[in-house]
Design a protein around this motif. Sequence first.
Motif, short mmCIF file in Angstrom:
data_model
loop_
_atom_site.label_atom_id
_atom_site.label_comp_id
_atom_site.label_asym_id
_atom_site.label_seq_id
_atom_site.Cartn_x
_atom_site.Cartn_y
_atom_site.Cartn_z
N ASP A 131 30.23 46.78 47.78
CA ASP A 131 31.12 47.08 48.89
C ASP A 131 32.21 48.02 48.39
N PRO A 132 32.34 49.20 48.99
CA PRO A 132 33.35 50.15 48.50
C PRO A 132 34.77 49.62 48.60
N ARG A 133 35.02 48.65 49.47
CA ARG A 133 36.36 48.09 49.58
C ARG A 133 36.73 47.26 48.37
N SER A 134 35.75 46.91 47.52
CA SER A 134 36.04 46.08 46.36
C SER A 134 36.64 46.87 45.20
N SER A 193 43.94 47.10 46.56
CA SER A 193 42.93 46.17 46.11
C SER A 193 42.62 45.22 47.25
N HIS A 194 41.37 45.17 47.65
CA HIS A 194 40.95 44.27 48.72
C HIS A 194 40.58 42.94 48.10
N GLN A 195 41.25 41.88 48.53
CA GLN A 195 41.06 40.57 47.95
C GLN A 195 40.63 39.58 49.01
N ASN A 196 39.74 38.70 48.65
CA ASN A 196 39.28 37.62 49.53
C ASN A 196 38.77 38.10 50.88
N GLY A 197 38.37 39.32 50.99
CA GLY A 197 37.79 39.84 52.22
C GLY A 197 38.76 40.11 53.35
N SER A 198 39.89 39.41 53.41
CA SER A 198 40.80 39.60 54.53
C SER A 198 42.23 39.94 54.10
N THR A 199 42.45 40.12 52.81
CA THR A 199 43.78 40.45 52.30
C THR A 199 43.72 41.76 51.52
N ARG A 225 43.45 40.82 57.67
CA ARG A 225 44.34 39.90 58.37
C ARG A 225 45.70 39.79 57.69
N ARG A 226 45.72 40.15 56.41
CA ARG A 226 46.96 39.98 55.63
C ARG A 226 47.16 41.19 54.72
N LEU A 227 48.40 41.62 54.63
CA LEU A 227 48.78 42.75 53.80
C LEU A 227 49.94 42.35 52.91
N LEU A 228 49.83 42.64 51.63
CA LEU A 228 50.92 42.48 50.68
C LEU A 228 51.27 43.86 50.15
N VAL A 229 52.51 44.27 50.28
CA VAL A 229 52.97 45.55 49.74
C VAL A 229 53.88 45.22 48.56
N ASP A 230 53.41 45.56 47.37
CA ASP A 230 54.12 45.23 46.14
C ASP A 230 54.90 46.46 45.66
N LEU A 231 56.21 46.37 45.72
CA LEU A 231 57.10 47.46 45.32
C LEU A 231 57.93 47.09 44.09
#
Length: 140
Positions: A5-8, A23-29, A58-64
């Motif tokens: 899966d290219p999203r991985s 980085s796509h994690q757990n399919g929905s984050t 479903r979930r987005l984390l933006v790490d700054l």
Amino acid sequence: MFRPDPRSFDQCEHHHRASFSASHQNGSTVLVTADGEIDATNSRALATYVEGQIAGTRRLLVDLRLVDFFGTSGFAALHYINVICARNGIDWEVRCGRQVRRLLAICDPGGELPLEKPRSLLDEVRTGAGDRQLLISGNN
């Protein structure tokens, strides 16, 4: 034939003095990490980059936390991300260190942006992002 899966894969872009990776994690984050300097030359690129990564999540984390400089145009980018996530029903959160928290205390005194509570003393002490990178990489 097996095709991953290219999203991985981590996807990285460089814009002026900043780098963005996803980085796509757990399919929905999706975890989007930025480092360097977020200013008028690349804040729009950050918002566009994040927008391009959130399809089907479903979930987005933006790490700054590794951002050395965060200008007011960075706040505008976070506001745009907030609007996009609200329109798409995406729960999101910003992880930030001292540089970003200082500006958001001025630009967002009402706390409209979803900031993660500090999880590390490094988010609160007076160190720069370069100091944190050394500690994280174990080269101290």
